[in-house]
Design a protein around this motif. Structure first.
Motif, PDB file in Angstrom:
ATOM      1  N   LEU A 131       0.831  -1.201   0.000  1.00  0.00           N
ATOM      2  CA  LEU A 131       0.000   0.000   0.000  1.00  0.00           C
ATOM      3  C   LEU A 131       0.869   1.256   0.000  1.00  0.00           C
ATOM      4  N   LYS A 132       0.402   2.274  -0.693  1.00  0.00           N
ATOM      5  CA  LYS A 132       1.061   3.576  -0.640  1.00  0.00           C
ATOM      6  C   LYS A 132       0.170   4.614   0.054  1.00  0.00           C
ATOM      7  N   GLU A 133      -1.114   4.299   0.086  1.00  0.00           N
ATOM      8  CA  GLU A 133      -2.063   5.196   0.740  1.00  0.00           C
ATOM      9  C   GLU A 133      -2.807   4.438   1.830  1.00  0.00           C
ATOM     10  N   PHE A 134      -3.155   5.151   2.877  1.00  0.00           N
ATOM     11  CA  PHE A 134      -3.915   4.556   3.968  1.00  0.00           C
ATOM     12  C   PHE A 134      -5.304   4.187   3.456  1.00  0.00           C
ATOM     13  N   PRO A 135      -5.869   3.056   3.916  1.00  0.00           N
ATOM     14  CA  PRO A 135      -7.217   2.669   3.456  1.00  0.00           C
ATOM     15  C   PRO A 135      -8.229   3.800   3.624  1.00  0.00           C
ATOM     16  N   SER A 136      -9.107   3.928   2.646  1.00  0.00           N
ATOM     17  CA  SER A 136     -10.085   5.024   2.663  1.00  0.00           C
ATOM     18  C   SER A 136     -11.171   4.764   3.702  1.00  0.00           C
ATOM     19  N   GLU A 137     -11.924   5.800   4.004  1.00  0.00           N
ATOM     20  CA  GLU A 137     -12.981   5.702   5.011  1.00  0.00           C
ATOM     21  C   GLU A 137     -14.031   4.663   4.614  1.00  0.00           C
ATOM     22  N   GLN A 138     -14.214   4.457   3.310  1.00  0.00           N
ATOM     23  CA  GLN A 138     -15.199   3.482   2.857  1.00  0.00           C
ATOM     24  C   GLN A 138     -14.817   2.053   3.289  1.00  0.00           C
ATOM     25  N   GLU A 139     -13.522   1.842   3.539  1.00  0.00           N
ATOM     26  CA  GLU A 139     -13.068   0.508   3.933  1.00  0.00           C
ATOM     27  C   GLU A 139     -13.081   0.320   5.446  1.00  0.00           C
ATOM     28  N   TRP A 140     -13.285   1.416   6.200  1.00  0.00           N
ATOM     29  CA  TRP A 140     -13.313   1.294   7.650  1.00  0.00           C
ATOM     30  C   TRP A 140     -14.650   0.698   8.082  1.00  0.00           C
ATOM     31  N   THR A 141     -14.607  -0.058   9.133  1.00  0.00           N
ATOM     32  CA  THR A 141     -15.855  -0.539   9.746  1.00  0.00           C
ATOM     33  C   THR A 141     -15.784  -0.238  11.237  1.00  0.00           C
ATOM     34  N   VAL A 142     -16.904   0.145  11.784  1.00  0.00           N
ATOM     35  CA  VAL A 142     -16.923   0.540  13.179  1.00  0.00           C
ATOM     36  C   VAL A 142     -16.645  -0.643  14.103  1.00  0.00           C
ATOM     37  N   ASN A 143     -16.841  -1.854  13.609  1.00  0.00           N
ATOM     38  CA  ASN A 143     -16.660  -3.047  14.438  1.00  0.00           C
ATOM     39  C   ASN A 143     -15.239  -3.601  14.410  1.00  0.00           C
ATOM     40  N   VAL A 144     -14.361  -2.999  13.658  1.00  0.00           N
ATOM     41  CA  VAL A 144     -13.019  -3.559  13.492  1.00  0.00           C
ATOM     42  C   VAL A 144     -12.293  -3.611  14.838  1.00  0.00           C
ATOM     43  N   GLU A 145     -11.639  -4.757  15.094  1.00  0.00           N
ATOM     44  CA  GLU A 145     -10.910  -4.959  16.346  1.00  0.00           C
ATOM     45  C   GLU A 145      -9.401  -5.028  16.146  1.00  0.00           C
ATOM     46  N   LYS A 146      -8.988  -5.538  14.988  1.00  0.00           N
ATOM     47  CA  LYS A 146      -7.559  -5.634  14.707  1.00  0.00           C
ATOM     48  C   LYS A 146      -7.302  -5.173  13.292  1.00  0.00           C
ATOM     49  N   VAL A 147      -6.263  -4.318  13.154  1.00  0.00           N
ATOM     50  CA  VAL A 147      -5.863  -3.800  11.846  1.00  0.00           C
ATOM     51  C   VAL A 147      -4.388  -4.101  11.651  1.00  0.00           C
ATOM     52  N   SER A 148      -4.062  -4.736  10.523  1.00  0.00           N
ATOM     53  CA  SER A 148      -2.661  -5.028  10.200  1.00  0.00           C
ATOM     54  C   SER A 148      -2.348  -4.546   8.787  1.00  0.00           C
ATOM     55  N   LEU A 149      -1.438  -3.585   8.708  1.00  0.00           N
ATOM     56  CA  LEU A 149      -0.955  -3.083   7.418  1.00  0.00           C
ATOM     57  C   LEU A 149       0.541  -3.332   7.291  1.00  0.00           C
ATOM     58  N   MET A 150       1.063  -4.278   8.041  1.00  0.00           N
ATOM     59  CA  MET A 150       2.513  -4.491   8.080  1.00  0.00           C
ATOM     60  C   MET A 150       3.078  -4.839   6.702  1.00  0.00           C
ATOM     61  N   GLN A 151       4.374  -4.553   6.533  1.00  0.00           N
ATOM     62  CA  GLN A 151       5.102  -4.881   5.308  1.00  0.00           C
ATOM     63  C   GLN A 151       4.512  -4.169   4.089  1.00  0.00           C
ATOM     64  N   THR A 152       4.197  -2.862   4.241  1.00  0.00           N
ATOM     65  CA  THR A 152       3.714  -2.113   3.081  1.00  0.00           C
ATOM     66  C   THR A 152       4.745  -1.113   2.576  1.00  0.00           C
ATOM     67  N   PHE A 153       5.801  -0.887   3.314  1.00  0.00           N
ATOM     68  CA  PHE A 153       7.042  -0.240   2.890  1.00  0.00           C
ATOM     69  C   PHE A 153       6.967   1.273   2.660  1.00  0.00           C
ATOM     70  N   LYS A 154       5.970   1.794   1.957  1.00  0.00           N
ATOM     71  CA  LYS A 154       5.940   3.233   1.676  1.00  0.00           C
ATOM     72  C   LYS A 154       4.559   3.818   1.945  1.00  0.00           C
ATOM     73  N   LEU A 155       4.061   3.546   3.137  1.00  0.00           N
ATOM     74  CA  LEU A 155       2.714   3.994   3.484  1.00  0.00           C
ATOM     75  C   LEU A 155       2.735   5.454   3.934  1.00  0.00           C
ATOM     76  N   GLU A 156       1.805   6.235   3.409  1.00  0.00           N
ATOM     77  CA  GLU A 156       1.648   7.627   3.839  1.00  0.00           C
ATOM     78  C   GLU A 156       0.278   7.788   4.494  1.00  0.00           C
ATOM     79  N   ILE A 157       0.287   8.396   5.672  1.00  0.00           N
ATOM     80  CA  ILE A 157      -0.966   8.661   6.380  1.00  0.00           C
ATOM     81  C   ILE A 157      -1.278  10.154   6.238  1.00  0.00           C
ATOM     82  N   PRO A 158      -2.328  10.521   5.526  1.00  0.00           N
ATOM     83  CA  PRO A 158      -2.673  11.938   5.360  1.00  0.00           C
ATOM     84  C   PRO A 158      -2.881  12.608   6.719  1.00  0.00           C
TER      85      PRO A 158
END
Length: 689
Positions: free
Chosen positions: A182-209
């Motif tokens: 990933l180069k961009e953080f997941p968009s709001e459309q991909e977020w869910t209010v019930n999410v308990e664990k988030v893993s974006l490891m090994q994405t190398f060039k992630l930018e968080i706006p």
């Protein structure tokens, strides 16, 4: 069917009624090998007919209740997951799906992560948690839910289909995009209010706006490991009130953390290891639930504010190139620590010694006096595993691995310190490895008081000690023979002349047979000596009679070495003497004056030899190996010796053997190093030494 029976055992088809059920279960697997293997692994300890019948009913209900192709694959596999029964073991399995596809996970790291997640709760000590973790791993492997990583000593990985099944089970509770570049953080459309664990490891060039502030009220775990992060905005953590595990490790360009981390009051683990440019960590005063703080290999210039308030802290790992000494008073306040790993920073002996619950410790003391204070405060109650450095510069950063209670370490390194001033009262109980380096006043092992009490010592390494002329001096009035040492390494000792000094009285003995010296190093298995420019003889043959367990001899870069095994003149001509019966490896490298491995009449049996390496020893005229004999009395290659490495070719062609035809027999197993290969091999061995 054969694949199923290979994993479950063929006993199940001996009963016809049971065989009918097994046939139907295999049919429900739909010919999918992974399903067959996984279900077989689940049932391989089951012999009861009713349990098999129940398993078939469960499997039929699962497969018939779904129609989508992927789910038809998952449901037979989920049968094995459900049969784990224990929810904590199931959650340990599901956690593995947070890693990228085909990712090899070291077992120690995985167990540590399970501890952070609270999946091994109910046990009070890490020493108890780790065996529990290995037990769970064994169960998951035996049930074919995890597979042992090939060519990886202690790792596991998750099959892609099983990983997909785990993510299917968790649904919207897990958001996993690990390893997806990933180069961009997941968009709001991909977020869910019930999410308990988030893993974006090994994405190398992630930018968080900077405007991103995910609303994740139920989030407990956030893994942004190895994402190439350079900055994190103040608002990012604002809506994560239940966050318990935050892993930002391996973001080497991240310099500062937002102050909003200070408000994560439920945080149990904050992992910032290998953030090599990290200079600032905000106040930790409010993080009173924190149990693990990992600041290994960062550039923090001062200890984070409020660290002394973390009374629940159990695991502290810290190494910074810019922090010389841990401030006084901190360790006293965080007195419940079970694991303390401090690199590149000195600690006070008295404070470290008051940590009564320590099980695993790695740290450095400025001098012998501080080490004495530590020993006095412990009152003889040392941690299960310890690694201390005394004197010199603080320990470097290559020891930052997590605690591994399968491999207990009990080691002390003395560097540039007055080791003679350490009396036997400071010897940690169970000391196994002793390293002495850059101690110019150090004379010999049995000249230091602490050596007398180190009865469990197995390994000793000595390097760069200019005053050392021998390892053991038997002429001393109070001599304790190092009978327990199994590995001895001697490196860059410019004045070393002999390993064992037997004393003047023995040396001038004029009788026809000099008295046999007492047995020294009777447990020795491995001897390595390199860069000792004055030693001429390694051992006299008489001492070798007291070394029946030696398996490895490695001698290199000793310019004046003339004999490996020296024999007295009056011993020669008395028939053949066989020595070193268990020798497995003999390495002789760059010894320009070496004339003899063994004198005439002395031979080494080759029955156990696995490795023979002779390079850069032009003056050696004879190889004293005794090869096994076949029925006709001729020598035969040792079955344990796959090859011999020698150089140069001219030397090999001229060297002599005591046994006729020995060279001809061994020639097919000889690997001749060319000039380039010889230099490369020597350089590699030098680096390893």
């Amino acid at each position: 069917m054969n694949l199923f029976l290979d994993h479950v055992g063929r006993r199940v088809v001996q009963d016809q009624n049971l065989k009918d059920i097994v046939d139907k279960i295999v049919e429900k697997c739909g010919g999918l090998p992974l399903s067959i293997v996984t279900i077989a692994g689940t049932m391989k300890e089951v012999d009861d007919f009713c349990e098999w019948k129940n398993a078939l009913i469960e499997l039929e209900e699962r497969v018939e209740s779904v129609k989508e192709l992927d789910i038809e694959v998952y449901e037979p596999l989920k049968f094995s997951y459900d049969h784990l029964r224990d929810p904590k073991i199931q959650n340990c399995f599901l956690y593995c799906s947070l890693y990228p596809e085909d990712f090899i996970i070291t077992k120690v790291e995985l167990i540590e992560n399970w501890i952070d997640e609270g999946l091994l709760d109910g046990l009070q000590t890490k020493e108890a948690m780790h065996p529990r973790g290995y037990s769970i791993l064994n169960k998951l492997e035996n049930n074919c839910l995890l597979e042992r990583a090939e060519d990886f000593i202690d790792g596991v990985k998750m099959h892609d289909v099983l990983r997909d099944m785990a993510l299917y089970i968790k649904g919207q509770q897990f958001m996993v995009k690990a390893g997806m570049q990933l180069k961009e953080f997941p968009s709001e459309q991909e977020w869910t209010v019930n999410v308990e664990k988030v893993s974006l490891m090994q994405t190398f060039k992630l930018e968080i706006p900077p405007h991103i502030s995910p609303r994740w009220p139920h989030l407990s775990t956030l893994i942004l490991k190895h994402c190439g992060l350079e900055r994190i905005s103040e608002s990012f953590f604002k809506h994560m009130p239940g966050l318990k595990v935050l892993n930002l490790s391996d973001n080497s360009s991240l310099e500062y953390l937002p102050n909003s981390i200070s408000n994560l009051k439920t945080l149990n683990a904050l992992i910032l290891s290998d953030c090599e440019q990290l200079k600032y960590v905000p106040s930790l005063v409010e993080l009173t639930a924190l149990r693990k703080l990992n600041l290994w290999r960062t550039r923090i210039e001062e200890v984070p504010h409020g660290i002394e308030m973390l009374e629940n802290l159990r695991d502290l790992r810290m190494m910074s190139w810019d922090l010389e000494e841990l401030p006084v008073g901190i360790l006293r306040r965080i007195c419940h620590l079970q694991c303390l790993t401090i690199g590149m920073t000195f600690v006070k002996g008295e404070e470290a010694g008051q940590l009564r619950k320590l099980e695993w410790v790695l740290c450095s003391f400025r001098n012998v006096q501080e080490f004495k204070k530590y020993a006095e405060c412990t009152q003889g109650k040392y941690p299960t595993s310890f690694f201390f450095r005394v004197g010199g510069t603080p320990m470097l950063g290559n020891f930052g691995h997590p605690p591994n209670f399968k491999k207990i370490e009990k080691e002390v390194i003395f560097t540039d310190s007055e080791i003679e001033r350490c009396d036997d009262r400071v010897v940690p109980h169970g000391l196994q490895t002793l390293t002495i380096e850059n101690c110019d006043d150090f004379k010999c092992l049995n000249n230091i008081p602490l050596f007398r009490k180190a009865t469990d010592l197995k390994e000793c390494r000595i390097s760069v000690c200019e005053g050392m002329e021998c390892v053991v001096d038997l002429s001393l009035s109070s001599c304790d023979a190092p009978d327990n040492i199994e590995e001895l390494g001697l490196f860059l000792l410019p004045n070393l002349r002999e390993v064992v000094r037997v004393g003047v009285a023995v040396e001038i003995e004029s009788t026809s047979h000099a008295p046999t010296p007492p047995a020294i190093f009777s447990s020795l298995k491995k001897l390595q000596i390199s860069g000792c420019s004055k030693i001429k003889k390694l051992f006299p043959v008489e001492q070798l009679q007291g070394l029946p367990n030696v398996e490895n001899i490695d001698v290199s870069y000793c310019d004046k070495m003339e004999e490996i095994i020296a024999s007295e003149e009056n011993h020669k001509g008395e028939g053949t003497t066989f020595i070193l019966p268990k020798l497995k490896s003999l390495l002789l490298i760059n010894l320009p004056n070496l004339k003899s491995i063994c004198s005439g009449g002395v031979m080494i049996p080759a029955n156990s030899l696995h490795h023979l390496y002779i390079v850069g020893c032009p003056e050696v005229k004879r190889i004293p190996l005794s090869l096994p004999l076949v029925e006709n009395g001729k020598p035969s290659p040792s079955p344990s010796l796959p090859k011999m490495t020698v150089s140069p070719r001219e030397w090999w062609e001229s060297v002599e053997w005591d046994q006729p035809d020995a060279k001809e027999v061994l020639s097919p197993f000889v690997w001749l190093l060319g000039d380039y290969g010889r230099k490369a091999a020597l350089l590699n061995l030098e680096i390893n030494s």
